[in-house]
Design an enzyme around this catalytic site. Structure first.
Site, mmCIF file in Angstrom:
data_model
loop_
_atom_site.group_PDB
_atom_site.id
_atom_site.type_symbol
_atom_site.label_atom_id
_atom_site.label_comp_id
_atom_site.label_asym_id
_atom_site.label_seq_id
_atom_site.Cartn_x
_atom_site.Cartn_y
_atom_site.Cartn_z
ATOM 1 N N GLY A 1 7.151 -46.572 13.693
ATOM 2 C CA GLY A 1 7.858 -46.792 14.950
ATOM 3 C C GLY A 1 6.867 -47.120 16.056
ATOM 4 N N HIS B 1 9.250 -42.103 24.269
ATOM 5 C CA HIS B 1 8.170 -42.946 24.811
ATOM 6 C C HIS B 1 8.655 -43.759 26.014
ATOM 7 C CE1 HIS B 1 4.618 -42.525 22.333
ATOM 8 N NE2 HIS B 1 5.292 -42.687 21.213
HETATM 9 NI NI NI Z 1 4.662 -42.279 19.254
#
Ligand code: NI
Length: 179
Positions: free
Chosen positions: A46, A140
Protein backbone atom coordinates in the site's frame (compact mmCIF):
# COMPACT_ATOMS: atom_id res chain seq x y z
CA UNK A 1 8.58 4.13 -15.70
CA UNK A 2 10.22 6.56 -13.34
CA UNK A 3 10.19 5.51 -9.70
CA UNK A 4 9.30 8.06 -7.06
CA UNK A 5 11.23 8.82 -3.87
CA UNK A 6 9.49 7.65 -0.72
CA UNK A 7 9.55 10.12 2.15
CA UNK A 8 10.68 8.70 5.49
CA UNK A 9 10.03 9.43 9.13
CA UNK A 10 10.58 12.06 10.66
CA UNK A 11 9.91 14.22 7.57
CA UNK A 12 7.09 16.62 8.62
CA UNK A 13 5.45 16.24 5.19
CA UNK A 14 4.10 12.90 6.47
CA UNK A 15 2.02 14.85 9.00
CA UNK A 16 0.29 16.95 6.34
CA UNK A 17 -3.40 16.44 5.65
CA UNK A 18 -3.99 15.64 1.97
CA UNK A 19 -6.58 17.46 -0.13
CA UNK A 20 -9.41 15.87 -2.12
CA UNK A 21 -8.86 15.27 -5.84
CA UNK A 22 -11.13 17.44 -7.99
CA UNK A 23 -10.64 15.75 -11.32
CA UNK A 24 -9.45 12.34 -12.49
CA UNK A 25 -7.41 13.10 -15.60
CA UNK A 26 -4.35 11.70 -17.37
CA UNK A 27 -1.96 13.61 -15.09
CA UNK A 28 -3.54 11.96 -12.07
CA UNK A 29 -3.46 8.54 -13.76
CA UNK A 30 0.24 9.03 -14.54
CA UNK A 31 0.84 9.71 -10.84
CA UNK A 32 -1.19 6.60 -9.89
CA UNK A 33 0.85 4.48 -12.34
CA UNK A 34 4.13 5.80 -10.93
CA UNK A 35 2.92 5.23 -7.37
CA UNK A 36 1.95 1.64 -8.15
CA UNK A 37 5.34 0.86 -9.72
CA UNK A 38 7.13 2.55 -6.79
CA UNK A 39 5.05 0.46 -4.37
CA UNK A 40 5.80 -2.82 -6.20
CA UNK A 41 9.48 -1.97 -6.40
CA UNK A 42 9.81 -1.07 -2.69
CA UNK A 43 8.20 -3.69 -2.17
CA UNK A 44 5.02 -2.78 -0.36
CA UNK A 45 1.30 -3.55 -0.48
CA UNK A 46 0.00 0.00 0.00
CA UNK A 47 1.16 3.55 -0.74
CA UNK A 48 -0.42 6.96 -0.17
CA UNK A 49 0.49 9.92 -2.39
CA UNK A 50 1.75 11.96 0.57
CA UNK A 51 4.51 9.34 0.97
CA UNK A 52 5.91 10.52 -2.36
CA UNK A 53 5.36 14.15 -1.39
CA UNK A 54 2.04 14.73 -3.14
CA UNK A 55 -0.69 15.91 -0.71
CA UNK A 56 -3.61 14.42 -2.65
CA UNK A 57 -6.13 11.93 -1.35
CA UNK A 58 -5.03 8.97 -3.46
CA UNK A 59 -3.83 5.49 -2.57
CA UNK A 60 -2.50 2.45 -4.42
CA UNK A 61 -2.93 -1.03 -2.94
CA UNK A 62 -2.18 -4.60 -4.01
CA UNK A 63 -2.43 -7.25 -1.32
CA UNK A 64 -1.76 -10.20 -3.66
CA UNK A 65 2.03 -9.88 -3.27
CA UNK A 66 3.66 -12.85 -5.01
CA UNK A 67 0.55 -14.99 -5.02
CA UNK A 68 -0.73 -15.03 -8.58
CA UNK A 69 -1.43 -12.14 -10.95
CA UNK A 70 -1.33 -8.54 -9.79
CA UNK A 71 -4.60 -6.97 -8.67
CA UNK A 72 -3.92 -3.27 -8.27
CA UNK A 73 -6.48 -1.14 -6.51
CA UNK A 74 -6.53 2.64 -6.92
CA UNK A 75 -8.54 4.59 -4.37
CA UNK A 76 -9.21 8.27 -5.05
CA UNK A 77 -10.88 10.33 -2.29
CA UNK A 78 -11.53 7.18 -0.20
CA UNK A 79 -14.07 7.52 2.56
CA UNK A 80 -14.85 4.98 5.26
CA UNK A 81 -18.61 4.45 5.49
CA UNK A 82 -18.69 1.85 8.25
CA UNK A 83 -16.23 -0.07 10.40
CA UNK A 84 -16.98 -3.40 12.07
CA UNK A 85 -17.06 -3.81 15.83
CA UNK A 86 -14.91 -6.92 15.63
CA UNK A 87 -11.22 -6.23 15.40
CA UNK A 88 -8.16 -7.95 14.02
CA UNK A 89 -4.48 -7.56 14.64
CA UNK A 90 -1.72 -7.43 12.03
CA UNK A 91 1.97 -6.83 12.27
CA UNK A 92 2.10 -3.53 10.38
CA UNK A 93 4.99 -1.85 8.70
CA UNK A 94 5.21 1.26 6.53
CA UNK A 95 7.38 2.20 3.56
CA UNK A 96 8.01 5.53 5.33
CA UNK A 97 9.22 3.73 8.48
CA UNK A 98 11.47 1.04 6.96
CA UNK A 99 12.35 -2.13 8.87
CA UNK A 100 10.06 -1.36 11.78
CA UNK A 101 7.02 -3.53 12.53
CA UNK A 102 4.48 -3.58 15.32
CA UNK A 103 1.19 -5.33 16.05
CA UNK A 104 -1.71 -2.95 15.57
CA UNK A 105 -5.35 -3.73 16.28
CA UNK A 106 -7.99 -2.22 14.00
CA UNK A 107 -11.59 -2.91 12.98
CA UNK A 108 -11.59 -6.19 11.00
CA UNK A 109 -13.88 -4.93 8.20
CA UNK A 110 -14.56 -1.63 6.51
CA UNK A 111 -17.00 -0.41 3.92
CA UNK A 112 -15.33 2.20 1.71
CA UNK A 113 -16.56 4.63 -0.93
CA UNK A 114 -14.02 5.91 -3.44
CA UNK A 115 -13.49 7.11 -6.98
CA UNK A 116 -11.68 4.65 -9.24
CA UNK A 117 -8.99 4.96 -11.96
CA UNK A 118 -11.65 5.89 -14.52
CA UNK A 119 -13.26 8.53 -12.33
CA UNK A 120 -16.25 6.37 -11.40
CA UNK A 121 -17.70 6.24 -7.90
CA UNK A 122 -17.35 2.79 -6.30
CA UNK A 123 -18.00 1.02 -3.03
CA UNK A 124 -15.99 -1.81 -1.57
CA UNK A 125 -16.42 -4.17 1.36
CA UNK A 126 -12.94 -4.89 2.72
CA UNK A 127 -12.06 -7.56 5.26
CA UNK A 128 -8.98 -8.72 7.12
CA UNK A 129 -5.66 -7.67 5.51
CA UNK A 130 -7.29 -5.42 2.89
CA UNK A 131 -9.35 -3.66 5.60
CA UNK A 132 -6.18 -3.03 7.59
CA UNK A 133 -4.25 -1.73 4.57
CA UNK A 134 -7.07 0.63 3.60
CA UNK A 135 -7.29 2.04 7.13
CA UNK A 136 -3.49 2.40 7.33
CA UNK A 137 -3.40 4.27 3.99
CA UNK A 138 -6.38 6.53 4.75
CA UNK A 139 -4.60 7.42 8.00
CA UNK A 140 -1.68 8.67 5.85
CA UNK A 141 -4.08 11.04 4.06
CA UNK A 142 -4.87 12.53 7.46
CA UNK A 143 -1.24 12.76 8.59
CA UNK A 144 -1.55 9.75 10.90
CA UNK A 145 1.11 7.02 11.08
CA UNK A 146 0.68 3.52 12.51
CA UNK A 147 3.22 4.27 15.24
CA UNK A 148 0.67 6.77 16.60
CA UNK A 149 -1.29 3.77 17.92
CA UNK A 150 1.65 2.59 20.04
CA UNK A 151 2.28 3.66 23.61
CA UNK A 152 3.98 7.04 23.88
CA UNK A 153 7.14 5.34 25.11
CA UNK A 154 7.38 3.01 22.11
CA UNK A 155 6.43 5.74 19.64
CA UNK A 156 9.03 8.16 21.00
CA UNK A 157 11.69 5.44 20.74
CA UNK A 158 10.89 4.83 17.07
CA UNK A 159 10.77 8.53 16.23
CA UNK A 160 14.06 9.15 18.04
CA UNK A 161 15.72 6.26 16.18
CA UNK A 162 14.61 7.59 12.77
CA UNK A 163 15.50 11.18 13.66
CA UNK A 164 19.00 10.07 14.58
CA UNK A 165 19.35 8.02 11.38
CA UNK A 166 18.19 10.99 9.29
CA UNK A 167 20.74 13.25 10.97
CA UNK A 168 23.56 10.78 10.27
CA UNK A 169 22.35 10.57 6.67
CA UNK A 170 22.47 14.37 6.36
CA UNK A 171 26.01 14.41 7.74
CA UNK A 172 27.09 11.75 5.24
CA UNK A 173 25.59 13.74 2.38
CA UNK A 174 27.36 16.91 3.48
CA UNK A 175 30.65 15.01 3.62
CA UNK A 176 30.22 13.93 0.03
CA UNK A 177 29.57 17.52 -1.05
CA UNK A 178 32.71 18.67 0.79
CA UNK A 179 34.83 16.12 -1.08
NI1 NI B 1 2.41 3.49 5.58
Amino acid sequence: MELLDIIKLPDPVLRKKSAAVEQVDDDLRRLLDAMLETMYEAPGIGLAAIQVGVPKRIITIDTTRDEGPRKPLYLINPEILTLSDDRSTYEEGCLSIPDYFAEIERPASARVRYVDYDGKQQELQADELLATVIQHEIDHLNGVLFVDYLSKLKRDLVIRKFTKAARLDEREKRKHVAL
